[in-house]
Design an enzyme around this catalytic site. Structure first.
Site, PDB file in Angstrom:
ATOM      1  CE  LYS A 169      -4.054   1.925   2.404  1.00 64.75           C
ATOM      2  NZ  LYS A 169      -4.992   1.751   3.529  1.00 64.75           N
ATOM      3  CB  SER A 220      -8.619   0.779   5.487  1.00 65.50           C
ATOM      4  OG  SER A 220      -9.297   2.001   5.415  1.00 65.50           O
ATOM      5  CB  SER A 251      -8.325   3.573   2.574  1.00 66.27           C
ATOM      6  OG  SER A 251      -7.459   2.967   3.517  1.00 66.27           O
TER       7      SER A 251
END
Lengths: 101, 493
Positions: free
Chosen positions: B76, B175, B151
């Site tokens: 990420k 997330s 997210s």
């Protein structure tokens, strides 16, 4: 609508947060923040008498390192300062802070 | 898409092929990099082709013995990578090349994993649909008109789209789990303090935890084992031994008698609050199917109550934004990212701060900074922040009480399956409600995992959430492995 927010309050907190907002943004955020705060207002239903506020979910035993200076090589400094758009002599360069002539 | 679980090759399947010398790490890396380059889902913000080739070459030279050596991973973009652009999907970090690696990134390198690239996300991890990325939304691999969740949307889509075998995400309010649910993956948010946050760009420090997105429980256990552990550079990381999660899950996965015994001893709590109004009926049906399957396998099903969980979202939108408003104060144009100088050379320092932040932060990030600044401001602190911290205590206590009676708590991960892009972008509250079942977990600091179980509307995957007591991360993954086996035996929805 939450009475706690109005365009003036939004303008003030935007300044505290150092966010430059347009008038239409102030207008929009005022409405959105009001709605969110109305939603948050449900917390007032909860009986919190004698309830300790907590800042973590699980008990923590925070550990701290000794506050020791570590040797940084010149190239490390350069690499760190290089993340800035403007630097001078391996230091961050910012607009003038102390008054001019 | 009827089958909710992906049939892509898992890390443990690649491991067997590598061990049998049927393929080289270089060939595996080549396959994934080629697909990532041709990606249409916008899962990656930067590719790490050179690093991937170097890592694969080292694996082929026998330099790594780790179980994940040679496995392509996605990272990420809020995990810093030395010399590799790290944007947090924000314009304010558009040119940031960090001078160091996050601890978890070092651990991935140390294991000989092959980094495919940096995954797209909602800006600063704020969002539930990946529509808040400054570099464009991520598309759900199963249906490009829909969202992969957020997210960690790029992390999830990269695994679901077979562009990486596994990926790291971060989970502050859901997330990792919510995108895992939408994309049909296993997504674990470990116990707070299990995994180092050093080098994870902070959103809400008391809630943030690095998590794993994988195709199954086995890969999740291997990845967690790789990244977990004490780190002196994170003051909230806890000094506790890392168990062999991988071996415990392997036993459940491969030993049917052991698995049957495991399931018979399992006590599963079902909270009425997670099946109340707002839950899509197709999601409810799928989740109820898992309860039947567990019952059939001899697990004890116990009705439990989490009476304060209905306040979790309200607490979250005070606590998380308050912490965010402080954490994001560091982005001011001085040390990282571009600067905005509205009056050229005449611009003052204050004008530079305000213009840089005002122009380069996205809409949702500014909304949360404003809300947090408000909640912490003089005159409102007691009414909002302090009160939220008190209710947070009650939410934690609800979980603690239940974990005296049950091993895991089971419910849906999200109220619906993946929704269409644009469906909730004009209504922040509607978007926030997508995390209604996931935020209580972060507030309580306990671990939770989402796994695919059945399908809902349009045949899209439904996520089943399993929540555990602190430090029961391994038990959760063993439960997922047992449920995967039940599903494969046809005991599913």
């Amino acid at each position: 609508m939450s009475k706690d927010v109005n365009p003036e309050v939004t303008r003030k907190i935007a300044h505290l947060a150092r966010l430059k907002l347009t008038d239409s943004e102030i207008e929009q955020y005022t409405q959105e923040l009001s709605k969110i705060l109305d939603f948050v207002a449900q917390l007032s239903e909860v009986n919190t008498a004698n309830v300790e506020p907590v800042i973590h979910g699980v008990p923590l035993d925070p550990h701290f390192r000794e506050d020791e200076a570590i040797l940084l090589f010149e190239e490390d400094t350069k690499r760190i300062v290089a993340c800035s758009e403007q630097s001078l002599y391996d230091q961050y360069k910012v607009p003038q802070v102390i008054g001019g002539e | 898409m009827k089958y909710p679980r992906h049939l892509h090759k898992k890390a443990w399947e690649w491991r067997a092929e590598l061990a049998a010398k049927k393929i080289t790490a270089k060939e595996i890396a080549g396959e994934y990099i080629a697909r990532a380059k041709a990606d249409k889902t916008n899962s990656f913000l930067s590719l790490m082709e050179n690093d991937a080739e170097a890592a694969a070459a080292a694996v082929d030279q026998g330099k790594f013995q780790h179980r994940l050596a040679g496995i392509p991973v996605g990272i990420k973009d809020n995990l810093v990578t030395k010399g590799v652009r790290t944007t947090c999907a924000s314009k304010i970090l558009s040119n940031y090349h960090p001078p160091y690696n996050a601890t978890v990134v070092n651990k991935l390198h140390g294991a000989g994993t092959v980094p495919v690239g940096k995954c797209n996300m909602d800006e600063f991890a704020m969002g539930s649909s990946n529509e808040n990325s400054a570099y464009g939304p991520v598309h759900l691999p199963q249906d490009p008109a829909r969202v992969p969740g957020g997210s960690s949307g790029g992390s999830a889509a990269s695994v679901a789209g077979n562009l990486a075998v596994m990926a790291l995400g971060s989970d502050t309010g859901g997330s990792v789990r919510q995108p895992a649910s939408f994309c049909g993956l296993v997504g674990l948010k470990p116990t707070y303090g299990r995994v180092s946050r050093y080098g994870l760009v902070a959103f809400a420090s008391s809630l943030d935890q690095v998590g794993t997105l994988t195709l199954d429980a086995q890969d999740g256990a291997d990845l967690l084992e790789t990244i977990a552990g004490f780190d002196a550079w994170d003051s909230t990381s806890l000094e506790r031994e890392v168990p062999r999660y991988s071996l415990a899950v392997e036993k459940v996965r491969t030993d049917a008698a052991h698995r049957a015994g495991f399931l018979k001893q399992l006590r599963v709590g079902v909270p009425a609050e997670f099946f109340a109004e707002g839950l899509d009926p197709t999601v409810r049906k799928a989740v109820e199917g898992s309860i039947e399957a567990l019952k059939g396998a001899g697990a004890k099903i116990v009705p439990v109550s989490l009476p304060h969980s209905k306040y979790a979202l309200a607490v979250y939108y005070v606590v998380a934004v308050s912490e965010a408003s402080a954490n994001l104060a560091r982005f001011d144009g001085v040390r990282f990212g571009p600067r905005v100088m509205p009056n050229g050379a005449q611009t003052t320092l204050e004008e530079m701060y305000e213009a840089t932040r005002g122009e380069l932060f996205g809409k949702e990030v500014k909304r949360r900074i404003l809300l947090g600044t408000f909640a912490l401001s003089s005159g409102y602190y007691d009414a909002y922040y302090k009160r939220a911290c008190q209710v947070r205590n009650l939410i934690s206590q609800d979980f603690a009480k239940n974990f005296r009676e049950v091993d895991v708590i089971l419910g849906p991960t999200t109220p619906t399956v993946s929704f269409e892009r644009g469906a909730k972008t004009n209504d922040p509250l509607a978007m926030y409600l997508s995390d209604i079942y996931t935020v209580p977990i972060n507030l309580a600091g306990v671990p939770a995992v989402s796994m695919p179980w059945g399908t809902g509307e349009k045949g899209l995957p439904v996520g089943l959430q399993l929540i555990g007591a602190p430090w029961s991360d391994g038990k959760l993954l063993e439960t997922v492995a047992a449920l995967e086996a039940l599903y494969d035996e046809g005991k599913g929805a």
